[in-house]
Scaffold this motif. Structure first.
Motif, PDB file in Angstrom:
ATOM      1  N   LEU A   1       0.956  -1.156   0.299  1.00 19.16           N
ATOM      2  CA  LEU A   1       0.360  -0.283  -0.288  1.00 19.16           C
ATOM      3  C   LEU A   1       0.686   1.070  -0.363  1.00 19.16           C
ATOM      4  N   ALA A   2       1.774   1.281   1.338  1.00 23.10           N
ATOM      5  CA  ALA A   2       3.397   2.364   0.593  1.00 23.10           C
ATOM      6  C   ALA A   2       3.313   2.847  -0.333  1.00 23.10           C
ATOM      7  N   GLU A   3       3.584   1.516  -1.230  1.00 23.82           N
ATOM      8  CA  GLU A   3       4.764   1.595  -3.082  1.00 23.82           C
ATOM      9  C   GLU A   3       3.450   2.516  -3.356  1.00 23.82           C
ATOM     10  N   ALA A   4       1.800   1.334  -3.956  1.00 25.02           N
ATOM     11  CA  ALA A   4       1.140   1.981  -4.837  1.00 25.02           C
ATOM     12  C   ALA A   4       0.434   3.790  -4.047  1.00 25.02           C
ATOM     13  N   LEU A   5       0.008   4.538  -1.959  1.00 28.08           N
ATOM     14  CA  LEU A   5       0.805   5.177  -2.853  1.00 28.08           C
ATOM     15  C   LEU A   5       1.651   6.368  -3.273  1.00 28.08           C
ATOM     16  N   ALA A   6       2.868   6.036  -2.553  1.00 27.97           N
ATOM     17  CA  ALA A   6       3.921   6.957  -3.334  1.00 27.97           C
ATOM     18  C   ALA A   6       3.689   6.671  -4.648  1.00 27.97           C
ATOM     19  N   ILE A   7       3.565   6.097  -5.821  1.00 26.87           N
ATOM     20  CA  ILE A   7       3.421   5.682  -7.437  1.00 26.87           C
ATOM     21  C   ILE A   7       2.374   6.924  -7.453  1.00 26.87           C
ATOM     22  N   GLY A   8       0.916   6.947  -6.581  1.00 28.67           N
ATOM     23  CA  GLY A   8      -0.324   8.057  -6.484  1.00 28.67           C
ATOM     24  C   GLY A   8       0.469   9.156  -6.737  1.00 28.67           C
ATOM     25  N   ARG A   9       1.115   9.677  -5.991  1.00 22.26           N
ATOM     26  CA  ARG A   9       2.284  11.072  -5.459  1.00 22.26           C
ATOM     27  C   ARG A   9       2.527  11.213  -6.498  1.00 22.26           C
ATOM     28  N   GLN A  10       3.226  10.967  -7.478  1.00 20.62           N
ATOM     29  CA  GLN A  10       3.936  10.756  -8.330  1.00 20.62           C
ATOM     30  C   GLN A  10       3.149  12.184  -9.296  1.00 20.62           C
ATOM     31  N   PRO A  11       4.241  13.760  -9.226  1.00 24.56           N
ATOM     32  CA  PRO A  11       3.436  14.429 -10.567  1.00 24.56           C
ATOM     33  C   PRO A  11       2.960  14.247 -11.742  1.00 24.56           C
ATOM     34  N   ARG A  12       1.824  14.465 -11.942  1.00 27.27           N
ATOM     35  CA  ARG A  12       2.124  14.247 -13.867  1.00 27.27           C
ATOM     36  C   ARG A  12       1.360  14.750 -14.801  1.00 27.27           C
ATOM     37  N   ASN A  13       1.658  15.790 -14.185  1.00 30.63           N
ATOM     38  CA  ASN A  13       0.707  17.742 -14.914  1.00 30.63           C
ATOM     39  C   ASN A  13       1.937  17.323 -16.059  1.00 30.63           C
ATOM     40  N   GLY A  14       0.313  17.634 -17.311  1.00 32.04           N
ATOM     41  CA  GLY A  14       0.834  18.632 -17.968  1.00 32.04           C
ATOM     42  C   GLY A  14       0.274  16.761 -19.186  1.00 32.04           C
ATOM     43  N   LEU A  15       0.220  15.729 -18.489  1.00 32.92           N
ATOM     44  CA  LEU A  15      -0.200  14.706 -19.645  1.00 32.92           C
ATOM     45  C   LEU A  15      -1.407  14.185 -20.212  1.00 32.92           C
ATOM     46  N   GLU A  16      -1.343  13.874 -21.129  1.00 33.89           N
ATOM     47  CA  GLU A  16      -2.610  13.369 -21.152  1.00 33.89           C
ATOM     48  C   GLU A  16      -3.062  12.127 -20.450  1.00 33.89           C
TER      49      GLU A  16
ATOM     50  N   PRO B   1     -14.637   1.366  -2.720  1.00 33.30           N
ATOM     51  CA  PRO B   1     -13.155   0.604  -3.337  1.00 33.30           C
ATOM     52  C   PRO B   1     -12.133   0.956  -2.737  1.00 33.30           C
ATOM     53  N   LEU B   2     -11.547   1.814  -1.513  1.00 31.74           N
ATOM     54  CA  LEU B   2     -10.996   2.392  -1.042  1.00 31.74           C
ATOM     55  C   LEU B   2      -9.829   1.976  -1.531  1.00 31.74           C
ATOM     56  N   HIS B   3      -8.886   0.980  -1.272  1.00 28.85           N
ATOM     57  CA  HIS B   3      -7.743   0.486  -1.357  1.00 28.85           C
ATOM     58  C   HIS B   3      -7.284  -0.198  -2.364  1.00 28.85           C
ATOM     59  N   LEU B   4      -8.462  -0.558  -3.146  1.00 28.43           N
ATOM     60  CA  LEU B   4      -9.110  -1.381  -4.739  1.00 28.43           C
ATOM     61  C   LEU B   4      -8.573   0.215  -4.941  1.00 28.43           C
ATOM     62  N   GLU B   5      -8.218   1.382  -5.826  1.00 28.04           N
ATOM     63  CA  GLU B   5      -8.630   2.757  -6.320  1.00 28.04           C
ATOM     64  C   GLU B   5      -7.391   2.404  -6.163  1.00 28.04           C
ATOM     65  N   THR B   6      -6.648   2.202  -5.018  1.00 28.69           N
ATOM     66  CA  THR B   6      -4.845   2.952  -4.740  1.00 28.69           C
ATOM     67  C   THR B   6      -4.130   2.201  -6.030  1.00 28.69           C
ATOM     68  N   PHE B   7      -4.465   0.971  -5.471  1.00 28.56           N
ATOM     69  CA  PHE B   7      -3.682   0.057  -5.826  1.00 28.56           C
ATOM     70  C   PHE B   7      -3.783  -0.054  -7.931  1.00 28.56           C
ATOM     71  N   LEU B   8      -5.270  -0.360  -7.865  1.00 26.25           N
ATOM     72  CA  LEU B   8      -5.450   0.551  -9.450  1.00 26.25           C
ATOM     73  C   LEU B   8      -4.385   1.712 -10.131  1.00 26.25           C
ATOM     74  N   ARG B   9      -4.765   2.471  -9.703  1.00 26.32           N
ATOM     75  CA  ARG B   9      -4.275   3.383 -10.181  1.00 26.32           C
ATOM     76  C   ARG B   9      -2.867   3.812  -9.724  1.00 26.32           C
ATOM     77  N   ALA B  10      -2.435   3.145  -9.220  1.00 25.19           N
ATOM     78  CA  ALA B  10      -0.613   2.533  -9.311  1.00 25.19           C
ATOM     79  C   ALA B  10      -0.722   1.859 -10.528  1.00 25.19           C
ATOM     80  N   ARG B  11      -1.113   1.058 -10.655  1.00 29.17           N
ATOM     81  CA  ARG B  11      -0.674  -0.527 -11.404  1.00 29.17           C
ATOM     82  C   ARG B  11      -0.385   0.943 -13.027  1.00 29.17           C
ATOM     83  N   LEU B  12      -2.356   1.080 -12.992  1.00 30.31           N
ATOM     84  CA  LEU B  12      -2.198   1.743 -14.778  1.00 30.31           C
ATOM     85  C   LEU B  12      -1.332   2.707 -14.570  1.00 30.31           C
TER      86      LEU B  12
END
Length: 181
Positions: free
Chosen positions: A3-18, A30-41
């Protein structure tokens, strides 16, 4: 991934990307499911800014219907037993009696048909992925632990049939339950 890794990936800035929008159709919170899904994507799509948009609690079918509007780039459908019959939710255990779930297969079959129709419509505009129940059926049935009732077996068959039909749709990918286990 933790979970900590997924949260860290989600916090990385993605400004300007499509932007890449994923509709999450899930009957629970969805709580953590949403977090893990977003990180994997985000890992799979490093050149995109991924957003995950969950549907309303208890309404996976409604979230699928909303996905048919064409606003999403992809759809993720995650199902549990309560999505096929709300009485199969662990919070409904006060209603479990020997006769209370006798018609659960009929209810589940109707829900499966609705979900399949909405999944087919949603996947016409965006690719979709579907995952079936990951937890065992709740202990709502009155047979000994090592014995399955006819109702339980019919429920499993309905869900298996739904997943097979969903996997046969042209733009739908099905998550392998053995891999999840």
């Amino acid at each position: 991934m933790t979970l900590a890794e997924a949260l860290a990936i989600g916090r990385q800035p993605r400004n300007g990307l499509e932007r890449y929008r994923v509709r999450l159709a899930f009957g629970a919170t969805p709580l953590h499911l949403e977090t893990f899904l977003r990180a994997r994507l985000l890992e799979a799509l490093p050149d995109r800014n991924v957003t995950v948009e969950p549907g309303l609690f208890g309404d996976a079918a409604g979230a699928l219907a909303a996905s048919s509007d064409g606003g999403a780039d992809a759809v993720a459908l995650v199902l549990e037993w309560a999505d096929f019959d709300p009485r199969l939710d662990l919070r409904e255990q006060r209603r479990w009696t020997p006769d209370s779930l006798a018609d659960a297969p009929e209810t589940a079959a109707g829900a499966a048909a609705r979900l399949l129709d909405r999944l087919a419509a949603a996947s016409e505009g965006a690719p979709a992925a579907v995952a079936g129940p990951t937890l065992p059926l709740p202990p709502a049935f009155w047979t000994p632990a090592a014995q399955a009732s006819g109702v339980e077996m019919r429920l499993r068959a309905i869900v298996a049939s739904f997943l097979a039909d969903a996997a046969a749709l042209p733009h739908v990918r099905s998550v392998d339950p053995d891999e999840l286990a």
